[in-house]
Design an enzyme around this catalytic site. Structure first.
Site, PDB file in Angstrom:
ATOM      1  N   LEU A   1       8.219 -25.731  71.607  1.00  0.00           N
ATOM      2  CA  LEU A   1       8.524 -24.842  72.815  1.00  0.00           C
ATOM      3  C   LEU A   1       9.916 -24.252  72.415  1.00  0.00           C
ATOM      4  O   LEU A   1      10.051 -22.860  72.545  1.00  0.00           O
ATOM      5  CB  LEU A   1       8.896 -25.867  73.932  1.00  0.00           C
TER       6      LEU A   1
ATOM      7  N   GLY B   1      17.003 -23.588  73.675  1.00  0.00           N
ATOM      8  CA  GLY B   1      16.401 -25.005  73.901  1.00  0.00           C
ATOM      9  C   GLY B   1      16.162 -25.450  75.390  1.00  0.00           C
ATOM     10  O   GLY B   1      15.022 -25.190  75.734  1.00  0.00           O
TER      11      GLY B   1
ATOM     12  N   GLN C   1      29.738 -52.841  69.761  1.00  0.00           N
ATOM     13  CA  GLN C   1      30.821 -53.654  70.234  1.00  0.00           C
ATOM     14  C   GLN C   1      30.708 -55.160  69.998  1.00  0.00           C
ATOM     15  O   GLN C   1      31.666 -55.761  69.449  1.00  0.00           O
ATOM     16  CB  GLN C   1      31.103 -52.950  71.447  1.00  0.00           C
TER      17      GLN C   1
ATOM     18  N   GLY D   1      30.944 -56.232  66.600  1.00  0.00           N
ATOM     19  CA  GLY D   1      32.112 -55.934  65.748  1.00  0.00           C
ATOM     20  C   GLY D   1      31.892 -55.194  64.580  1.00  0.00           C
ATOM     21  O   GLY D   1      31.047 -54.323  64.516  1.00  0.00           O
TER      22      GLY D   1
ATOM     23  N   GLU E   1      13.317 -33.609  74.640  1.00  0.00           N
ATOM     24  CA  GLU E   1      12.317 -33.281  76.034  1.00  0.00           C
ATOM     25  C   GLU E   1      13.204 -33.262  77.110  1.00  0.00           C
ATOM     26  O   GLU E   1      12.688 -33.633  78.378  1.00  0.00           O
ATOM     27  CB  GLU E   1      11.489 -34.634  75.994  1.00  0.00           C
TER      28      GLU E   1
ATOM     29  N   THR F   1      17.654 -32.619  78.007  1.00  0.00           N
ATOM     30  CA  THR F   1      18.672 -33.203  77.876  1.00  0.00           C
ATOM     31  C   THR F   1      19.024 -33.848  79.184  1.00  0.00           C
ATOM     32  O   THR F   1      18.592 -33.659  80.205  1.00  0.00           O
ATOM     33  CB  THR F   1      20.045 -32.445  77.516  1.00  0.00           C
TER      34      THR F   1
HETATM   35  N1  CAA Z   1       5.321 -28.478  86.539  1.00  0.00           N
HETATM   36  C1  CAA Z   1       4.631 -27.488  86.552  1.00  0.00           C
HETATM   37  N2  CAA Z   1       5.166 -26.045  86.802  1.00  0.00           N
HETATM   38  C2  CAA Z   1       6.756 -26.055  86.809  1.00  0.00           C
HETATM   39  C3  CAA Z   1       7.519 -27.282  86.327  1.00  0.00           C
HETATM   40  C4  CAA Z   1       6.632 -28.536  86.255  1.00  0.00           C
HETATM   41  N3  CAA Z   1       7.282 -29.669  85.898  1.00  0.00           N
HETATM   42  N4  CAA Z   1       8.895 -26.941  86.271  1.00  0.00           N
HETATM   43  C5  CAA Z   1       8.729 -25.761  86.845  1.00  0.00           C
HETATM   44  N5  CAA Z   1       7.659 -25.402  86.990  1.00  0.00           N
HETATM   45  C6  CAA Z   1       7.227 -23.822  87.340  1.00  0.00           C
HETATM   46  C7  CAA Z   1       8.080 -23.330  88.366  1.00  0.00           C
HETATM   47  O1  CAA Z   1       7.392 -23.777  89.712  1.00  0.00           O
HETATM   48  C8  CAA Z   1       8.152 -21.812  88.493  1.00  0.00           C
HETATM   49  O2  CAA Z   1       6.830 -21.357  88.864  1.00  0.00           O
HETATM   50  P1  CAA Z   1       6.739 -19.834  89.320  1.00  0.00           P
HETATM   51  O3  CAA Z   1       6.791 -18.882  88.307  1.00  0.00           O
HETATM   52  O4  CAA Z   1       5.487 -19.683  89.991  1.00  0.00           O
HETATM   53  O5  CAA Z   1       7.794 -19.470  90.263  1.00  0.00           O
HETATM   54  C9  CAA Z   1       8.289 -21.692  86.984  1.00  0.00           C
HETATM   55  O6  CAA Z   1       7.724 -23.121  86.322  1.00  0.00           O
HETATM   56  C10 CAA Z   1       9.831 -21.653  86.524  1.00  0.00           C
HETATM   57  O7  CAA Z   1      10.548 -22.770  87.129  1.00  0.00           O
HETATM   58  P2  CAA Z   1      12.192 -22.642  87.092  1.00  0.00           P
HETATM   59  O8  CAA Z   1      12.366 -21.425  87.924  1.00  0.00           O
HETATM   60  O9  CAA Z   1      12.557 -23.842  87.683  1.00  0.00           O
HETATM   61  O10 CAA Z   1      12.353 -22.415  85.707  1.00  0.00           O
HETATM   62  P3  CAA Z   1      13.883 -22.435  85.022  1.00  0.00           P
HETATM   63  O11 CAA Z   1      13.839 -21.306  83.934  1.00  0.00           O
HETATM   64  O12 CAA Z   1      14.770 -22.382  85.714  1.00  0.00           O
HETATM   65  O13 CAA Z   1      13.806 -23.712  83.964  1.00  0.00           O
HETATM   66  C11 CAA Z   1      14.135 -25.987  83.630  1.00  0.00           C
HETATM   67  C12 CAA Z   1      13.696 -24.946  84.469  1.00  0.00           C
HETATM   68  C13 CAA Z   1      14.006 -27.413  84.060  1.00  0.00           C
HETATM   69  C14 CAA Z   1      15.697 -25.598  83.186  1.00  0.00           C
HETATM   70  C15 CAA Z   1      13.341 -25.851  82.189  1.00  0.00           C
HETATM   71  O14 CAA Z   1      13.590 -24.659  81.280  1.00  0.00           O
HETATM   72  C16 CAA Z   1      13.473 -27.078  81.246  1.00  0.00           C
HETATM   73  O15 CAA Z   1      12.936 -28.194  81.710  1.00  0.00           O
HETATM   74  N6  CAA Z   1      14.158 -26.974  80.324  1.00  0.00           N
HETATM   75  C17 CAA Z   1      14.263 -27.988  79.359  1.00  0.00           C
HETATM   76  C18 CAA Z   1      13.316 -27.751  78.145  1.00  0.00           C
HETATM   77  C19 CAA Z   1      12.801 -28.964  77.506  1.00  0.00           C
HETATM   78  O16 CAA Z   1      12.745 -30.057  77.791  1.00  0.00           O
HETATM   79  N7  CAA Z   1      12.790 -28.771  76.081  1.00  0.00           N
HETATM   80  C20 CAA Z   1      12.450 -29.790  74.901  1.00  0.00           C
HETATM   81  C21 CAA Z   1      11.230 -29.308  74.252  1.00  0.00           C
HETATM   82  S1  CAA Z   1      10.359 -30.435  73.468  1.00  0.00           S
HETATM   83  C22 CAA Z   1      11.217 -31.328  72.412  1.00  0.00           C
HETATM   84  O17 CAA Z   1      12.398 -31.866  72.736  1.00  0.00           O
HETATM   85  C23 CAA Z   1      11.104 -31.330  71.032  1.00  0.00           C
HETATM   86  C24 CAA Z   1       9.843 -32.237  70.684  1.00  0.00           C
HETATM   87  O18 CAA Z   1       9.160 -32.014  69.437  1.00  0.00           O
HETATM   88  C25 CAA Z   1       9.569 -33.533  71.355  1.00  0.00           C
END
Ligand code: CAA
Length: 387
Positions: free
Chosen positions: A125, A131, A342, A345, A369, A371
């Site tokens: 993603l 990020g 800690q 030590g 996944e 922060t």
């Molecule tokens: N389930 C289903 N739909 C969801 C959802 C969920 N959990 N969360 C949001 N949505 C939907 C919303 O309902 C919304 O739908 P509409 O378009 O119909 O309105 C849409 O998604 C957009 O939602 P937001 O407006 O809330 O989106 P946002 O841009 O404000 O972002 C956020 C929300 C929570 C910040 C999100 O971007 C997020 O979780 N960011 C962190 C990303 C992440 O965890 N990255 C790690 C990647 S994986 C990794 O770490 C590496 C690996 O290899 C393991």
């Protein structure tokens, strides 16, 4: 103690504990040192059913539930968090997405080998410039005029298991003007032309879990490899992360437990000022607080696992429960591991003992996944209904 933990759950917990002790414990420190991916033990985990725990047998898994999954994750991660990471991405991101959103043909072709562990899955993603703001991506997939395939270009980063993955779940933009509603998910076969892996990241912790960038240079993806409909990618990515975060919480719990057990043993043995250090109240306080936070984490993980199981039967989301468990368990892991160093030590700072590894491994659980800051944002939005 918990009615929902059955004999079958106890069996998988014991099987994971036995395997972790006999096969992973002897190699964990060496792989942490070298950063070499533990392919042999990961393949064995597949044979034992740990790579597709919640996937029905007809699709290559062992058909158990989320409680079984978190119990096994905890046991594996308690011995080595790197194996926990590989297992978590394969189970709760890749397998979960293919089961929930894949067509029957996609399940037969991709889910069966990934759930049975003969192939390794990854989830992509993040991009170099996005990020936490996951919807803001630059990579692109363009549909051909005859509608038969997409041409994918761009760069993704921090892809867990990418250096060894056979199949990668990719989220990329098909309609940039629609912002997050223009994101689409694809199943990428990594042996196709146009796909390349960057260098393996030299990481602070979970060093045996290989992570790298991936690049797409006119990669041709058949339309049949699109997961879900065009524009559904962001919601798929988020919904799948709800499941993934429960796995990371269970991984954090395993790390915390290992750090606490090491601290208890050290407090019982080490002497200072003519007595065991465990007789000093300042050490006792640390141990008591470790125990409380670990037990609270476990309850929150069970709450999230039960919410996911309910949602899989009745529909609905478990985003809140998942973020609460991930936030609390990951901060607990970091806190417990810090206190464990800690308590030990100077020995806590030495590579002679695994405590410094727990400390380095714990940190990632507060970052990947989503922060801790993102988990707090998700939780607060649920509480207030505000954005
Ligand atoms: N389930 C289903 N739909 C969801 C959802 C969920 N959990 N969360 C949001 N949505 C939907 C919303 O309902 C919304 O739908 P509409 O378009 O119909 O309105 C849409 O998604 C957009 O939602 P937001 O407006 O809330 O989106 P946002 O841009 O404000 O972002 C956020 C929300 C929570 C910040 C999100 O971007 C997020 O979780 N960011 C962190 C990303 C992440 O965890 N990255 C790690 C990647 S994986 C990794 O770490 C590496 C690996 O290899 C393991």
């Amino acid at each position: 103690m918990f009615d929902f933990i059955t004999e079958e759950h106890e069996m998988i917990r014991q099987a994971a504990r036995d395997f972790a002790q006999s096969a992973i414990a002897p190699i964990a420190a060496d792989h942490d040192e070298s950063g070499e991916f533990p392919l042999e033990t990961v393949r064995q985990m597949g044979t034992l059913g740990f790579m597709g725990i919640e996937i029905p047998e007809e699709y290559g898994g062992v058909g158990m539930d989320t409680i079984a999954y978190v119990l096994a994750m905890e046991e594996i991660s308690k011995v080595d968090a790197s194996h926990g990471t590989i297992m978590s991405v394969n189970n709760s991101l890749v397998c979960h997405a293919l089961l929930k959103y894949g067509t029957e043909e996609q399940k037969q072709k991709y889910l069966v080998p990934v759930a049975s562990g003969s192939k390794i899955g990854a989830y992509s993603l993040t991009e170099p410039m996005s990020g936490s703001d996951a919807g803001n991506m630059r990579s692109r997939a363009v549909l051909s005029e005859d509608g038969s395939h997409y041409t994918i270009n761009g760069r993704k980063s921090w892809v867990t298991s990418a250096p060894v993955a056979d199949i990668i779940l990719l989220f990329t933009m098909t309609s940039p003007e629609r912002a997050h509603r223009g994101i689409t998910a694809f199943i990428i076969e990594t042996d196709r032309e146009g796909f390349a892996r960057g260098k393996t990241e030299p990481k602070l912790g979970i060093r045996a879990s290989a992570t790298s960038e991936i690049t797409f240079d006119d990669y041709c993806s058949p339309v049949d490899n699109r997961l879900g409909e065009e524009g559904e990618g962001f919601k798929i990515a988020m919904a799948v992360l709800d499941a993934g975060r429960i796995g990371i919480a269970a991984q954090a719990l395993g790390i915390a437990e290992a750090a606490m057990e090491a601290s208890i043993k050290y407090a019982q043995e080490r002497e200072a000022f003519g007595q065991k250090i465990g007789e000093f109240q300042m050490i006792q306080q640390k141990l008591a607080d470790m125990k409380c936070r670990i037990d609270a984490s476990r309850l929150l993980i069970y709450q999230a696992a039960l919410a996911k199981m309910k949602a899989s039967k009745a529909g609905g989301r478990y985003t809140l429960e998942s973020s609460v468990a991930k936030l609390y368990a990951s901060e607990t892991a970091m806190w417990v591991a810090t206190q464990a160093v800690q308590v030990h030590g100077g020995m806590g700072y030495s590579k002679e003992l695994p405590v410094e590894r727990y400390f380095r491994d714990a940190k990632i659980t507060e970052i990947y996944e989503g922060t801790s800051e993102i988990q707090r944002l998700v939780i607060a939005r649920h509480l207030t209904g505000l954005r």
